[in-house]
Scaffold this motif. Structure first.
Motif: not given
Lengths: 309, 638
Positions: B401, B409, B413, B416, B430-431, B433-434, B437-438, B441-442, B444-445
């Motif tokens: 995660a 991590f 790091w 990014l 830049a896209l 980076m989005l 992030v998404l 989170i997935l 982590m899920a």
């Protein structure tokens, strides 16, 4: 650079941790007071959250499981949030040495959320598990907006450190990012209409439902501290001019705390008083739209940087 | 100068050949066979470390072995260690794990003969794939590796879903390898040689406006991306990983698919092609990687099968690796330090994912060994009975995660930081980076879903999980080694970033913008300008202080405690009935997440075992109806 050089940074960070720990419940008290006023009630005194915490700390603790995750979850959660607080700037002053930058900060916030969700699943109760499952989905709604609006600053300054973010130039993209951040603030602090994880009236507190006594106190404290961090970050990064003219750091810190109080009462308090809770899918749609706007802003910021080179 | 090098490389291969022979000779005594193979692998690991020491001291070397040139760079050494290290752990784990499939009466005969020798040959061919620089020899080793992987995936071929997965893998691999073969032939005919040594021939062709280099790159990319598990060409992966025995899944996911990333990046960066062409290729590859991050992550979060969930997460993590390497390829001709940062991120990703994915597949294997099921809907509460495996799964899940202070991590790091720096030159980054992030989170899920549904909470069927026992110590040992690796690497990032940065300096002059703090990572943008920093040791001290504060606060009141049952709205129902099954997690988005990833279905004529397999997929994915039916079953039972 050697590790002992970081000792002063660690000392200052511990000071910030204690400050956040002490001040954070005050925000909650102010919000509750405002909510009572809007609902034509007298409401509890502004220092009520301190009394709540003190009472919980002395109250009997009810164990539903022996799982070490539940035993250690609340201290880990609070510790992660406090370390995040130690990394971020306060009173307009970023840490002199970067022990952790924006990415680490976001990672620590994620650790706190993940721990909360893991505790929810570890109790095995249906309410907690459902709350935990929602916690992850709520992150999917909120975190992209948070991170991307901060990345707009990072792209402009070309740096991930908080010192760099503080020095980011103010421009039209910054303002759009600030608007996205403030529109999503309610999601970060998980208050009505975004209190989907806890949802007292349907999930009786979600992942918190099986916590009691000191564990509940730590979990509540974490939530208060998070509220302070997210609000303070907005003041620091998007309104640095409010603090920069105060030369003396203690003044700036007091101003910082007062501004956070004002922001929370005016935005978080009012929004939570006049809105009903949203469904999870509505919240996700809201978060994703804001993230979309923020992403466009991010790309515009990157193009502006690119053209400016 | 490289005297020690030649001997140690030769000895490494001799030990691996000896391990293959041991596997054949001792196959009647599987347990002995496994241990002897393990000892031989351990020796090979030690011997290859000598080669590593020589290379890191005196620079890259070339060794002639059986008439072929083996190139040993610091990059190769990293991969050799990954292959041999994870191979050793997987072999130790196999000793007890594979026994229960060998004892299965329905299993085909000669199980051990089909397992250990093939496993050893698989490892040997992977070491050869890493070192061989002649493309023809490389392709032979690559094909042997693919065949060994097929044989290992088909280990339990009596089960129809395994057979179907194996056939699917074979078809995808055939197409991918054919593309690589054609690319090698085109490379040879257009550059006049099969040596991959950055001789500028590709760059010269590009300069003449020829489309041939693009064709070669395209075919190579297609072939390697098939192996890497990038959607859509890598769709064999979610079927094959659950089908293979767990230690093999750990190796497939931990190292084999990563070799494709290594080869692709190596080939493209070494081609010395000019900026424009490489920028386009790099960004296309990175975009494909980003797509896989999101699709694989969604599918993993929606899945209810332990190993299939981890397989989808491999798709997602492969996507991250491809993103890093794509950014590196895009910037290699124009900005070596930025390309270096992205490359180091990619290699650190490879190392971190090799460790945590292998670890998680081993824990999934332990769950399968102890309970006989991979179904997260039935599992639960294993943590009480298998505490050590639970801790291992938690450590692996946190690294997967990307939680700070774990190895996973560090990789995120760096990625990014690299995309942020790259965005100033290529705004489209830049896209990405989005996407990161998404994807996080997935991650982590799905990491939480795997750990939570299997080890926390309560099982649907107490018989299934509450009478299990912790797995034997020879299966726990590899798990502990990997846990230690994840934590140490997470706390001392230089352990991974140092070798990766050294590997980059072998490939390209120019270095990376990473500078040393003791054990930390600082990123400098100019003279004295720190633009990113992560010093785990300092964060660790802060976490320790904060945890101490938190613990002290919770003890202030001196509150007593008492055990109570969980609150069920006043109803007297067992937790097995009221619990939230894995199929209900992340509702109402589960169907949306599942629909994101569209499985590629081969025509039934190509894969006769397919109909059973697709039936099984429907069974294990279990829509929400299951929650109600389990309550109904409990009601009717009482």
């Amino acid at each position: 650079m050697t590790l002992p050089e970081f000792l002063p940074t660690i000392g200052i960070a511990i000071g910030k941790m204690l400050l956040v720990l002490l001040v954070a419940p005050l925000l909650e008290g102010a919000i509750r007071k405002l909510r009572a006023v809007i609902q034509s009630r007298k409401g509890p005194p502004i220092y009520q959250p301190y009394l709540d915490l003190m009472k919980l700390l002395a109250k009997e603790e009810l164990h539903v499981t022996d799982s070490p995750i539940v035993a250690w979850g609340p201290p880990v959660m609070l510790a992660a949030i406090l370390v995040a607080a130690g990394l971020m700037p306060i009173g307009g002053q970023a840490p002199a040495l970067t022990a952790g930058d924006l990415v680490v900060f976001i990672g620590l916030l994620a650790l706190a959320n993940l721990t909360l969700a893991a505790m929810g699943f570890a109790t095995g109760s249906a309410f907690s598990s459902l709350g935990a499952s929602r916690e992850i989905m709520a992150m999917l709604a909120a975190e992209p907006v948070l991170f991307i609006s901060l990345l707009v600053l990072a792209v402009q300054s070309g740096s991930m450190t908080f010192a760099g973010l503080l020095a980011a130039p103010m421009g039209i993209v910054t303002i759009v990012a600030a608007i996205a951040y403030i529109l999503a603030l309610q999601m970060y602090v998980a208050k009505v209409p975004f209190d989907i994880t806890e949802a007292e009236t349907e999930l009786i507190g979600g992942p918190l439902s099986e916590l009691s006594g000191p564990k509940l106190a730590l979990a509540q404290w974490t939530i208060y501290a998070k509220q302070f961090i997210y609000s303070s970050l907005f003041i620091q990064l998007f309104m640095p001019w409010t603090l920069s003219y105060l030369g003396w750091l203690p003044f700036a810190i007091v101003a910082n705390v007062l501004l956070v109080l004002l922001l929370d009462v005016l935005v978080v308090g009012v929004v939570m008083s006049v809105n009903p809770r949203l469904r999870l899918d509505q919240a996700l749609r809201y978060g994703m739209s804001l993230a979309g706007v923020a992403s466009v802003t991010l790309i515009v910021a990157a193009v502006v940087q690119f053209v400016g080179r | 100068m490289f005297a020690g090098l030649e001997q140690s490389v030769t000895l490494t291969f001799e030990l691996l050949v000896a391990a293959v022979a041991t596997g054949i000779v001792l196959s009647r005594w599987p347990r002995v066979c496994g241990w002897v193979c393990g000892v031989l692998l351990a020796c090979a690991l030690v011997v290859s470390s000598w080669a590593g020491a020589v290379v890191s001291e005196s620079g890259p070397g070339v060794v002639a072995l059986a008439g072929m040139e083996l190139h040993l760079t610091r990059l190769n050494i990293i991969f050799i260690w990954l292959v041999l290290g994870l191979g050793l752990l997987a072999t130790i784990y196999s000793v007890r794990y594979i026994e229960h499939s060998l004892r299965d009466e329905t299993a085909p005969k000669h199980g051990a003969l089909r397992y250990y020798p093939v496993l050893m040959l698989f490892l040997a061919s992977m070491v050869a794939v890493v070192c061989l620089s002649n493309l023809i020899a490389f392709f032979i080793a690559w094909s042997i590796m693919s065949l060994c992987a097929l044989a290992l995936i088909l280990h339990e071929y009596q089960r129809p879903e395994v057979l179907a997965a194996g056939i699917k893998f074979a078809i995808f691999t055939l197409i991918g390898n054919a593309a690589i073969f054609v690319a090698i032939m085109l490379y040879g005919s257009s550059t006049g040689g099969y040596a991959l040594d950055g001789n500028g021939a590709i760059a010269a062709l590009l300069g003449q406006g020829s489309v041939m280099p693009h064709l070669i790159f395209g075919l190579f990319a297609f072939g390697f991306l098939t192996k890497l598990g990038i959607y859509p060409m890598g769709d064999w992966l979610p079927d094959a990983h659950p089908a293979a025995p767990s230690p093999v899944s750990a190796l497939l996911s931990g190292v084999m698919i990563k070799l494709a990333a290594y080869d692709l990046a190596h080939m493209m960066i070494r081609s010395d092609a000019p900026g424009g062409a490489m920028a386009a290729w790099g960004l296309v590859l990175a975009a494909l990687g980003g797509l896989s991050v999101l699709l694989g992550g969604s599918a993993a979060a929606a899945n209810n099968d332990t190993k299939r969930l981890l397989a989808y997460s491999s798709v997602s993590q492969s996507g991250y690796i491809l993103m890093c390497l794509g950014v590196s390829i895009a910037f290699a001709p124009v900005d070596q330090t930025l390309a270096g940062l992205a490359f180091v991120a990619g290699i650190v990703f490879v190392m971190a994912d090799a460790m945590h994915k292998a670890l998680l597949f081993l824990t999934a294997g332990s769950v399968l060994y102890a309970t006989g099921t991979r179904d997260l809907v039935r599992l639960g509460g294993l943590g009480d009975r298998m505490p050590e495996t639970k801790l291992a799964a938690i450590a692996g899940g946190m690294s997967l995660a990307g939680i700070p202070l774990t190895a996973g991590f560090i990789a995120k790091w760096m990625l990014l930081q690299a995309t942020l720096q790259g965005a100033a030159q290529q705004p489209v980054l830049a896209l990405f980076m989005l996407v990161v992030v998404l994807g996080s989170i997935l991650a982590m899920a799905y990491a939480l879903k795997y750990v939570g549904a299997a080890f926390l909470g309560h099982p649907a069927d107490p018989q299934c999980c509450l009478q299990t026992e912790e797995v034997p110590s020879s299966m726990r040992l590899p798990q502990w080694v990997l846990v230690a690796g994840l934590i140490v690497a997470g706390l001392w990032p230089a352990l991974m970033a140092g070798p990766a940065a050294a590997a980059w300096s072998d490939l390209m002059p120019g270095g990376t913008p990473l500078t040393g703090v003791e054990g930390g990572l600082l990123l400098v943008g100019g003279p004295g300008a720190v633009i990113g920093g992560f010093v785990p040791a300092v964060i660790l001290v802060m976490v320790a202080v904060a945890a101490l504060i938190a613990w002290g606060v919770s003890r202030i009141g001196g509150a007593p405690s008492r055990d109570v049952p969980s609150w069920q709205s006043g109803l007297d129902l067992p937790l097995a009935v009221t619990r939230l099954p894995a199929s209900g997690w992340f509702w109402p988005f589960t169907p949306v997440l599942r629909a994101m990833y569209r499985e590629i279905r081969l025509p039934a004529a190509l894969n006769p075992a397919l109909s059973d397999a697709s039936q099984r997929a429907k069974d294990t994915e279990r829509p929400a109806v299951h929650a109600r039916s389990s309550i109904a079953a409990a009601d009717s039972g009482e």
